[in-house]
Design a protein around this motif. Structure first.
Motif, PDB file in Angstrom:
ATOM      1  N   ILE A  11       0.802  -1.169  -0.114  1.00 19.08           N
ATOM      2  CA  ILE A  11       0.095   0.006   0.035  1.00 19.08           C
ATOM      3  C   ILE A  11       0.736   1.240   0.000  1.00 19.08           C
ATOM      4  O   ILE A  11       1.939   1.071   0.741  1.00 19.08           O
ATOM      5  N   ILE A  12       0.518   2.250  -1.034  1.00 19.38           N
ATOM      6  CA  ILE A  12       1.462   3.397  -0.940  1.00 19.38           C
ATOM      7  C   ILE A  12       0.521   4.622  -0.810  1.00 19.38           C
ATOM      8  O   ILE A  12      -0.363   4.766  -1.297  1.00 19.38           O
ATOM      9  N   ILE A  13       0.954   5.161   0.423  1.00 21.08           N
ATOM     10  CA  ILE A  13       0.221   6.550   0.434  1.00 21.08           C
ATOM     11  C   ILE A  13       1.125   7.903   0.272  1.00 21.08           C
ATOM     12  O   ILE A  13       2.316   7.627   0.448  1.00 21.08           O
ATOM     13  N   LYS A  14       0.596   8.737  -0.164  1.00 21.66           N
ATOM     14  CA  LYS A  14       1.424   9.930  -0.758  1.00 21.66           C
ATOM     15  C   LYS A  14       0.623  11.133  -0.571  1.00 21.66           C
ATOM     16  O   LYS A  14      -0.556  11.171  -0.665  1.00 21.66           O
ATOM     17  N   ASN A  26      -6.842  29.824  -4.337  1.00 19.40           N
ATOM     18  CA  ASN A  26      -6.098  28.820  -3.794  1.00 19.40           C
ATOM     19  C   ASN A  26      -4.807  28.443  -4.260  1.00 19.40           C
ATOM     20  O   ASN A  26      -4.576  27.715  -5.169  1.00 19.40           O
ATOM     21  N   GLN A  27      -3.808  29.343  -3.787  1.00 16.17           N
ATOM     22  CA  GLN A  27      -2.580  29.323  -4.224  1.00 16.17           C
ATOM     23  C   GLN A  27      -1.816  27.894  -4.123  1.00 16.17           C
ATOM     24  O   GLN A  27      -0.920  27.593  -4.949  1.00 16.17           O
ATOM     25  N   TYR A  28      -2.253  27.329  -3.001  1.00 10.52           N
ATOM     26  CA  TYR A  28      -1.476  25.965  -2.870  1.00 10.52           C
ATOM     27  C   TYR A  28      -2.555  24.965  -2.522  1.00 10.52           C
ATOM     28  O   TYR A  28      -3.442  25.329  -1.997  1.00 10.52           O
ATOM     29  N   ARG A  29      -2.181  23.815  -3.079  1.00 11.11           N
ATOM     30  CA  ARG A  29      -3.179  22.658  -3.120  1.00 11.11           C
ATOM     31  C   ARG A  29      -2.496  21.465  -2.449  1.00 11.11           C
ATOM     32  O   ARG A  29      -1.309  21.382  -2.648  1.00 11.11           O
ATOM     33  N   LEU A  30      -3.221  20.710  -2.013  1.00 11.66           N
ATOM     34  CA  LEU A  30      -2.983  19.356  -1.256  1.00 11.66           C
ATOM     35  C   LEU A  30      -3.787  18.243  -2.016  1.00 11.66           C
ATOM     36  O   LEU A  30      -4.882  18.289  -2.008  1.00 11.66           O
ATOM     37  N   VAL A  31      -2.901  17.263  -2.400  1.00 12.53           N
ATOM     38  CA  VAL A  31      -3.453  15.909  -2.947  1.00 12.53           C
ATOM     39  C   VAL A  31      -2.976  14.793  -2.197  1.00 12.53           C
ATOM     40  O   VAL A  31      -1.623  14.462  -1.982  1.00 12.53           O
ATOM     41  N   LEU A  32      -3.999  14.072  -1.610  1.00 12.00           N
ATOM     42  CA  LEU A  32      -3.632  12.799  -1.042  1.00 12.00           C
ATOM     43  C   LEU A  32      -3.992  11.501  -1.646  1.00 12.00           C
ATOM     44  O   LEU A  32      -5.112  11.669  -2.250  1.00 12.00           O
ATOM     45  N   SER A  33      -3.090  10.592  -1.980  1.00 13.95           N
ATOM     46  CA  SER A  33      -3.434   9.389  -2.757  1.00 13.95           C
ATOM     47  C   SER A  33      -2.990   8.047  -2.198  1.00 13.95           C
ATOM     48  O   SER A  33      -2.336   8.311  -1.283  1.00 13.95           O
ATOM     49  N   LEU A  34      -3.755   7.043  -2.575  1.00 18.39           N
ATOM     50  CA  LEU A  34      -3.707   5.861  -2.069  1.00 18.39           C
ATOM     51  C   LEU A  34      -3.666   4.921  -3.512  1.00 18.39           C
ATOM     52  O   LEU A  34      -4.421   4.775  -4.162  1.00 18.39           O
ATOM     53  N   ASP A  35      -2.637   3.917  -3.239  1.00 15.45           N
ATOM     54  CA  ASP A  35      -2.455   3.018  -4.536  1.00 15.45           C
ATOM     55  C   ASP A  35      -2.123   1.647  -3.890  1.00 15.45           C
ATOM     56  O   ASP A  35      -1.555   1.556  -2.877  1.00 15.45           O
ATOM     57  N   TYR A  36      -2.903   0.816  -4.569  1.00  9.41           N
ATOM     58  CA  TYR A  36      -2.728  -0.768  -4.158  1.00  9.41           C
ATOM     59  C   TYR A  36      -2.931  -1.611  -5.243  1.00  9.41           C
ATOM     60  O   TYR A  36      -3.863  -1.483  -5.918  1.00  9.41           O
ATOM     61  N   ILE A  53      -7.476  12.447  -3.878  1.00  9.25           N
ATOM     62  CA  ILE A  53      -8.273  13.407  -3.475  1.00  9.25           C
ATOM     63  C   ILE A  53      -7.816  14.867  -3.271  1.00  9.25           C
ATOM     64  O   ILE A  53      -6.610  14.915  -2.672  1.00  9.25           O
ATOM     65  N   GLY A  54      -7.974  16.176  -3.891  1.00 10.23           N
ATOM     66  CA  GLY A  54      -7.247  17.274  -4.014  1.00 10.23           C
ATOM     67  C   GLY A  54      -8.320  18.192  -3.308  1.00 10.23           C
ATOM     68  O   GLY A  54      -9.638  18.327  -3.565  1.00 10.23           O
ATOM     69  N   PHE A  55      -7.489  19.163  -2.554  1.00  6.40           N
ATOM     70  CA  PHE A  55      -8.474  20.253  -1.997  1.00  6.40           C
ATOM     71  C   PHE A  55      -7.284  21.276  -1.572  1.00  6.40           C
ATOM     72  O   PHE A  55      -6.116  20.993  -1.777  1.00  6.40           O
ATOM     73  N   SER A  56      -7.801  22.540  -0.949  1.00  4.82           N
ATOM     74  CA  SER A  56      -6.921  23.333  -0.818  1.00  4.82           C
ATOM     75  C   SER A  56      -7.097  23.955   0.515  1.00  4.82           C
ATOM     76  O   SER A  56      -7.925  24.794   1.135  1.00  4.82           O
ATOM     77  N   PRO A  57      -5.991  23.498   1.576  1.00  3.71           N
ATOM     78  CA  PRO A  57      -6.387  24.025   3.030  1.00  3.71           C
ATOM     79  C   PRO A  57      -6.015  25.404   3.217  1.00  3.71           C
ATOM     80  O   PRO A  57      -5.219  26.124   2.635  1.00  3.71           O
ATOM     81  N   LYS A  58      -7.030  25.824   4.189  1.00  2.00           N
ATOM     82  CA  LYS A  58      -6.788  27.281   4.271  1.00  2.00           C
ATOM     83  C   LYS A  58      -5.452  27.738   5.398  1.00  2.00           C
ATOM     84  O   LYS A  58      -5.318  28.927   5.362  1.00  2.00           O
ATOM     85  N   PHE A  59      -5.010  26.584   6.058  1.00  3.87           N
ATOM     86  CA  PHE A  59      -3.865  26.700   6.871  1.00  3.87           C
ATOM     87  C   PHE A  59      -2.732  27.028   6.011  1.00  3.87           C
ATOM     88  O   PHE A  59      -1.712  27.609   6.787  1.00  3.87           O
ATOM     89  N   LEU A  60      -2.653  26.760   4.851  1.00  2.32           N
ATOM     90  CA  LEU A  60      -1.562  27.219   3.940  1.00  2.32           C
ATOM     91  C   LEU A  60      -1.427  28.552   3.737  1.00  2.32           C
ATOM     92  O   LEU A  60      -2.306  29.035   3.405  1.00  2.32           O
ATOM     93  N   ARG A  76       4.793   4.062 -13.988  1.00  3.66           N
ATOM     94  CA  ARG A  76       4.203   4.167 -12.444  1.00  3.66           C
ATOM     95  C   ARG A  76       5.440   4.687 -11.432  1.00  3.66           C
ATOM     96  O   ARG A  76       4.938   4.985 -10.618  1.00  3.66           O
ATOM     97  N   ASN A  77       6.660   4.364 -11.828  1.00  2.00           N
ATOM     98  CA  ASN A  77       7.813   4.808 -11.066  1.00  2.00           C
ATOM     99  C   ASN A  77       7.620   6.471 -10.959  1.00  2.00           C
ATOM    100  O   ASN A  77       7.872   7.082  -9.896  1.00  2.00           O
ATOM    101  N   VAL A  78       7.402   7.178 -12.079  1.00  2.00           N
ATOM    102  CA  VAL A  78       7.630   8.613 -12.109  1.00  2.00           C
ATOM    103  C   VAL A  78       6.264   9.320 -11.803  1.00  2.00           C
ATOM    104  O   VAL A  78       6.275  10.235 -10.925  1.00  2.00           O
ATOM    105  N   VAL A  79       4.999   8.667 -12.058  1.00  2.00           N
ATOM    106  CA  VAL A  79       4.146   9.392 -11.794  1.00  2.00           C
ATOM    107  C   VAL A  79       2.992   8.814 -10.361  1.00  2.00           C
ATOM    108  O   VAL A  79       2.550   9.654  -9.599  1.00  2.00           O
ATOM    109  N   TYR A  80       3.293   7.802 -10.219  1.00  2.00           N
ATOM    110  CA  TYR A  80       2.504   7.148  -8.997  1.00  2.00           C
ATOM    111  C   TYR A  80       3.100   6.345  -8.004  1.00  2.00           C
ATOM    112  O   TYR A  80       3.055   6.159  -6.999  1.00  2.00           O
TER     113      TYR A  80
END
Length: 319
Positions: free
Chosen positions: A21-24, A50-60, A67-74, A157-161
């Protein structure tokens, strides 16, 4: 027990970690912007706050999700008093079958501010006065892409995922078919206008990865594309609408420096996107963008129940 897909992929060139399982987490500076012509001939340069964005991903195994969103704390995302509060949602899913990669995406952005507010408000003071805002300006995208890696010794998959590890330098052409539907809608005065567009394009992408060290790699890619866009724009509740057909050309590219090991992955990207097409015989539309990204990830063993379920699925699919 590892999947047949992993056994087939492991080689002196590529090591597969699809049984992990890979979380990123990705942090990037990409933002949405548009140009809208006003009645007096001036252009509204619209941007989402939203100048900065955060994307969380999971691969298996053979699937992945982000899932991507723009946290207000950044920093850069918290100046809502002057620019308004933009919303950003981005969901994507991917599937891997041999050398084939299939991606699906949904993205929604709402509430834009006018970067060139000083063109419309005399004596407007930057950093003190609020920008002109369009809280109803909204863009929604549904789309996807289908890709095929021609060189079996190159790992996309090495480069992108980051689900594989490229051990020897290699490159590959990757023919990619892209498609998507975009809806733009906004309220200007008392009228609610919209634009619906459907895009189809073909991109003969090329990637190359240089293995600099046992754990470090440097990659670059170039992706020219050409296609067709069917567009319809108008005003809701009226018959005032127009149909257009465009032939956009675009070039994407980028550089990446990354670290990969059996457990940890991290790196940085610098990418650009440029698209242009003729709106009519007198008007040429150009959209240029450059953004940076950093990412961090971790690989770990899947729970036994998850392994058992996916091993059964792999057998049924012949992976």
């Amino acid at each position: 027990m590892v999947s047949q897909n992993k056994r087939n992929k492991d080689s002196t060139s590529i090591i597969s970690y699809t049984d992990k399982i890979i979380i990123k987490a990705n942090f990037d500076t990409q933002t949405d912007s548009y140009s809208v012509e006003s009645e007096n001939g001036l252009d509204y340069r619209l941007s989402a706050n939203n100048q900065y964005r955060l994307v969380l991903s999971l691969d298996y195994e053979f699937i992945g999700a982000s899932i991507g969103f723009s946290p207000k704390f950044l920093p850069g995302n918290d100046d809502t008093d002057l620019k308004g509060e933009s919303s950003y949602e981005d969901y994507s899913f991917r599937f891997f079958l041999g050398n084939w990669t299939q991606e699906l995406q949904y993205k929604k952005v709402q509430n834009f501010y006018v970067e060139n507010t000083n063109d419309f408000i005399p004596n407007w003071i930057d950093g003190q006065d609020p920008y002109i805002q369009f809280p109803d300006f909204k863009t929604i995208f549904w789309g996807g892409s289908t890709s095929y890696v021609l060189n079996p010794n190159f790992s996309l998959r090495n480069v992108v995922y980051n689900t594989e590890w490229q051990r020897k330098s290699a490159g590959s052409f990757i023919p990619t078919f892209r498609y998507g539907f975009t809806r733009l809608s906004a309220t200007f005065g008392d009228a609610k206008s919209y634009e619906n567009s459907f895009d189809i394009s073909i991109a003969p992408e090329y990637f190359y990865t240089f293995v600099l060290h046992e754990n470090w790699f440097f990659s670059l890619f170039l992706s020219p594309s050409f296609g067709i866009r069917f567009s319809k724009d108008g005003i809701d509740g009226t018959n005032d609408n127009e149909n257009h057909t465009y032939w956009p050309l675009s070039v994407d590219g980028g550089l990446q420096l990354g670290f990969s090991s059996s457990k940890f992955i991290y790196g940085a990207n610098l990418e650009f996107e440029s698209t242009w097409y003729n709106e009519d015989s007198m008007t040429n539309i150009t959209n240029d963008m450059m953004f940076a990204k950093i990412y961090f990830g971790y690989r770990f063993d899947a729970p036994k129940a998850v392994k058992k379920t996916f091993n059964s699925i792999n057998k049924k699919l012949g992976l």
